[in-house]
Design an enzyme around this catalytic site. Structure first.
Site, short mmCIF file in Angstrom:
data_model
loop_
_atom_site.label_atom_id
_atom_site.label_comp_id
_atom_site.label_asym_id
_atom_site.label_seq_id
_atom_site.Cartn_x
_atom_site.Cartn_y
_atom_site.Cartn_z
N ARG A 17 0.72 -1.18 -0.20
CA ARG A 17 0.05 0.03 0.38
C ARG A 17 0.68 1.48 0.07
O ARG A 17 0.61 2.04 -0.67
CB ARG A 17 -1.04 0.45 1.42
CG ARG A 17 -2.19 -1.24 0.92
CD ARG A 17 -2.75 -0.92 2.44
NE ARG A 17 -3.51 0.37 2.73
CZ ARG A 17 -3.85 0.94 3.85
NH1 ARG A 17 -4.05 0.16 5.08
NH2 ARG A 17 -4.89 1.80 3.36
N ASN A 28 -7.90 9.61 4.85
CA ASN A 28 -6.91 8.78 4.59
C ASN A 28 -5.18 8.82 5.05
O ASN A 28 -5.37 9.62 6.36
CB ASN A 28 -6.97 9.62 3.61
CG ASN A 28 -7.98 9.33 2.19
OD1 ASN A 28 -8.77 8.43 2.62
ND2 ASN A 28 -7.95 10.01 0.84
N ASP A 38 -2.93 8.57 3.34
CA ASP A 38 -1.95 9.31 2.53
C ASP A 38 -1.73 10.39 2.04
O ASP A 38 -1.68 11.12 3.48
CB ASP A 38 -2.95 8.53 0.65
CG ASP A 38 -3.75 9.35 0.72
OD1 ASP A 38 -3.47 10.52 0.42
OD2 ASP A 38 -4.31 8.87 0.43
N HIS A 60 -7.07 9.37 10.99
CA HIS A 60 -6.19 7.58 10.76
C HIS A 60 -4.14 7.41 11.22
O HIS A 60 -4.51 6.63 10.18
CB HIS A 60 -6.67 7.04 9.74
CG HIS A 60 -8.34 7.01 10.28
ND1 HIS A 60 -9.57 6.84 9.65
CD2 HIS A 60 -8.93 7.30 11.49
CE1 HIS A 60 -10.40 6.25 10.22
NE2 HIS A 60 -10.15 6.79 11.31
N CYS A 73 9.74 3.10 23.46
CA CYS A 73 10.23 2.93 23.82
C CYS A 73 11.49 3.23 24.28
O CYS A 73 11.63 4.24 24.80
CB CYS A 73 12.15 3.16 22.43
SG CYS A 73 13.41 2.40 22.82
N GLY A 85 -16.29 10.63 -0.31
CA GLY A 85 -15.59 9.38 -1.03
C GLY A 85 -15.36 8.25 0.27
O GLY A 85 -14.23 8.05 0.89
N SER A 117 -17.50 5.40 3.01
CA SER A 117 -18.33 4.34 3.36
C SER A 117 -19.32 5.36 4.24
O SER A 117 -20.66 4.75 4.66
CB SER A 117 -17.98 3.46 2.84
OG SER A 117 -17.21 3.11 4.96
#
Ligand code: NAD
Length: 246
Positions: free
Chosen positions: A74, A107, A109, A124, A136, A193, A195
């Site tokens: 992806r 998104n 991206d 997200h 860490c 865009g 759902s």
């Protein structure tokens, strides 16, 4: 079915007059850039896997190499993609009308950012930014991870994981709050865009409407939150947004 031109013209006018516009985007926003939506991403090689298996901490712990490979594929797709006319229309609108537009994206991206909307709220996370699976104590640098599937820390064995929000995880600190402020304060919300199946992002349309905004959904198919909108335009991001915002 296409809405009459009059409804599109009226929405265009609302957008031109609005003091504040919030645009919530989902995977469909980037579909015309060649990045598969969640449903599409599970076709082909990956069709036999359940999204909750690939996009969850439990799934990653059960089979880190499998999940790492899915994200690597992806990630390569995102790096090869370019913003489409929908991303560019939003960025042009933001440039022409400073301070009016807030983009809230589900998104992972970076196409809104590459189109010029650097301040988009990312609910997200970011698929291009990996982080450690465990916190860490030595503050090791993820950039120094030893390559592998997934890469790991040579000192402590910690695994790198994609910097996205998996099913069941909290959203990045402050992102949902900022998105809610934008939703409550806007005159017009466009939902592009998505759902409407992933929460809490899906709740932003109803929140905007309750606060008095005009809500329009842009999607070639039905979504789960169509009832929250005043208007549903059946079309794609790249075909509808330039006309609405130009
Ligand atoms: P989704 O995959 O559940 O739904 C995609 C929606 O986009 C559908 O309603 C579909 O009808 C619509 N669509 C398809 N092509 C379109 C187009 N050209 N123009 C406009 N709409 C179009 O996506 P979601 O609602 O965003 O939720 C899935 C989750 O998957 C999100 O959390 C998101 O982070 C993640 N995801 C992100 C990307 C990405 O970053 N590009 C890609 C896949 C999945």
């Amino acid at each position: 079915m296409h809405e009459p031109d009059a409804a599109i013209g009226a929405l265009r006018e609302r957008l031109a007059q609005a003091a504040s516009v919030c645009v919530l985007t989902g995977a469909g926003m980037s579909a015309e850039s060649g990045i598969p939506t969640f449903r599409d991403a599970l076709t082909g090689l990956w069709s036999r896997f359940d999204p909750a298996q690939l996009a969850s901490e439990a799934g990653f712990r059960a089979d880190p190499a499998l999940v790492w490979d899915w994200y690597a594929e992806r990630r390569a797709g995102v790096l090869a993609a370019e913003p489409n006319p929908g991303h560019r229309a939003l960025a042009d609108f933001a440039r022409r009308r400073p301070g009016v537009l807030t983009v809230v994206t589900q998104n992972v991206d970076d196409l809104h950012q590459r189109a010029g909307n650097r301040r988009a709220i990312r609910l997200h996370g970011d698929i291009l930014r990996d982080r450690w699976l465990e916190s860490c104590p030595r503050d090791c640098d993820p950039a120094q991870a030893t390559p592998g599937r997934p890469p790991r820390c040579a000192d402590c064995g910690n695994l790198l994981r994609p910097g996205v929000v998996w099913f069941g995880e909290m959203l990045p600190a402050g992102a949902l709050e900022a998105a809610e402020v934008a939703a409550r304060g806007c005159d017009v919300m466009l939902v592009v865009g998505t759902s409407g199946a992933v929460w809490p992002a899906a709740g932003l349309a109803a929140l905007a409407r309750r606060a008095g905004a005009y809500v329009a959904i842009l999607n070639p198919a039905d979504s789960e939150i169509d009832a929250d909108a005043h208007l549903c335009l059946r079309g794609t991001a790249a075909t509808l947004l330039p006309g609405l915002l130009g």
